[in-house]
Design an enzyme around this catalytic site. Structure first.
Site, mmCIF file in Angstrom:
data_model
loop_
_atom_site.group_PDB
_atom_site.id
_atom_site.type_symbol
_atom_site.label_atom_id
_atom_site.label_comp_id
_atom_site.label_asym_id
_atom_site.label_seq_id
_atom_site.Cartn_x
_atom_site.Cartn_y
_atom_site.Cartn_z
ATOM 1 N N LYS A 230 50.493 36.915 -19.753
ATOM 2 C CA LYS A 230 51.637 36.188 -19.202
ATOM 3 C C LYS A 230 52.676 35.896 -20.279
ATOM 4 C CE LYS A 230 51.705 35.718 -15.466
ATOM 5 N NZ LYS A 230 51.972 36.717 -14.399
ATOM 6 N N THR B 209 46.464 30.444 -3.632
ATOM 7 C CA THR B 209 46.318 31.865 -3.316
ATOM 8 C C THR B 209 44.977 32.362 -3.844
ATOM 9 O OG1 THR B 209 47.233 32.759 -5.377
ATOM 10 C CG2 THR B 209 48.816 32.125 -3.662
ATOM 11 N N TYR C 233 44.260 36.499 -20.131
ATOM 12 C CA TYR C 233 45.240 36.181 -19.080
ATOM 13 C C TYR C 233 46.478 35.529 -19.677
ATOM 14 C CZ TYR C 233 47.469 33.868 -15.121
ATOM 15 O OH TYR C 233 48.393 33.432 -14.191
#
Length: 326
Positions: free
Chosen positions: A211, A244, A207
């Protein structure tokens, strides 16, 4: 065996410690408040992952300002439900959904063909969709999921839409590409000989790598555009830690704690969207000023690797090769 375990555990520890640091900063600072933005009548905007979370709030605000907004997502039911809610709130809203699966290069190309078939301009592209800490797996085209969805899918989408974005911009009203980034890029590393994270796989490391790659791409793209004199800018935005569904793949005990912590310390999707909307719409970011890395409405220094000219060019050329664009 020990080396493999260390390669999996250390990135997780680093990411969770970084998350704690971000939470503490958010606790002692007020969320960024978006100032009044100009009307966007006649503008066309694409937001990936606009059916929920930060993306939904970006779409909602853009529609309120009069923009024609297209949600690109892989969940049609969610996308259409988002459109219904927005249109109930703003009867004049112009919002539509086009299927886009960033884990499929064929789907990305199909999305672009459908959009270009409309003959519309494109003033803002918000690369918002993403995955985080998903299990080891491959996209339809054989890429590691974080790298394939967060980075390569958006790279291809942006590349295929570049001509339309350039043609839609003009002096004093540049088109903009906004990449929704993360502080996780600061602890990422890019191994050009192992972009698919085949060695000692760690979802946390993958991850962070995706990014960082996204931030590097944003920086290199802006440089290419400015050197070419095109009326188009590219920037990356860190919305902070936002409540989220992105965090649903955390380690189970942390996920249970996070659900309670999120309500207290995480930003709301609307608060996270404010930083993205500022980068996409603010007149203060017009032209060359629109590049860089932004958080809370302020320009910040990205990770040092983002400015490494050799890495930027190598990743750019490698990505073009992987996507068959050379």
């Amino acid at each position: 065996m020990l080396a493999a375990a260390r390669a999996c555990i250390l990135p997780a520890i680093r990411l969770y410690l970084l998350g704690l640091k971000v939470l503490l900063v958010q606790l002692f600072s007020s969320p960024f408040r978006l100032p009044a933005m100009p009307r966007q009548d006649g503008k066309v905007v694409i937001v990936t992952g606009g059916g929920s979370g930060i993306g939904y709030e970006v779409v909602r605000h853009m529609a309120r300002l009069g923009a024609h907004v297209i949600i690109g997502g892989n969940d049609e039911q969610k996308g259409l439900a988002a459109i219904r809610r927005i249109c109930e709130e703003y009867r004049e809203a112009r919002v539509e959904f086009i299927n886009l699966d960033l884990a499929s290069l064929q789907s990305v190309r199909r999305f672009v063909r459908r959009f270009e078939g409309r003959g519309l301009p494109l003033n803002v592209l918000v690369n918002n969709a993403g995955v985080m800490l998903v299990r080891e797996g491959r996209t339809e085209d054989g890429f590691e999921q974080h790298f394939g969805v967060n980075y390569l899918g958006h790279f291809l989408l942006t590349w295929l839409l570049l001509d339309t974005l350039k043609d839609s911009g003009k002096c004093g009203q540049y088109s903009r590409v906004v990449h929704v980034s993360s502080s996780a890029h600061r602890i990422g590393e890019i191994r050009l000989n192992d972009l698919n994270s085949c060695r000692n796989y760690s979802a946390h490391a993958a991850y962070c790598c995706s990014k960082l790659a996204q931030a590097v791409f944003s920086s290199q793209l802006h440089q290419e555009l400015q050197s070419g004199g095109h009326p188009l800018s590219s920037c990356a935005v860190d919305p902070g830690m936002v409540n989220t569904a992105l965090y649903r793949h955390l380690w189970t005990p942390l996920r249970l704690a996070e659900s309670a912590i999120a309500r207290l310390l995480f930003r709301t999707p609307a608060e996270g969207a404010a930083a993205v909307l500022h980068a996409a719409l603010s007149p203060a970011l017009e032209g060359e000023r629109g590049g860089g890395y932004w958080a809370d409405g302020r320009r910040e220094e990205a990770a040092p690797l983002t400015f490494d000219p050799e890495l930027r060019l190598s990743l750019w050329e490698t990505s073009l090769r992987l996507l068959g664009l050379q």
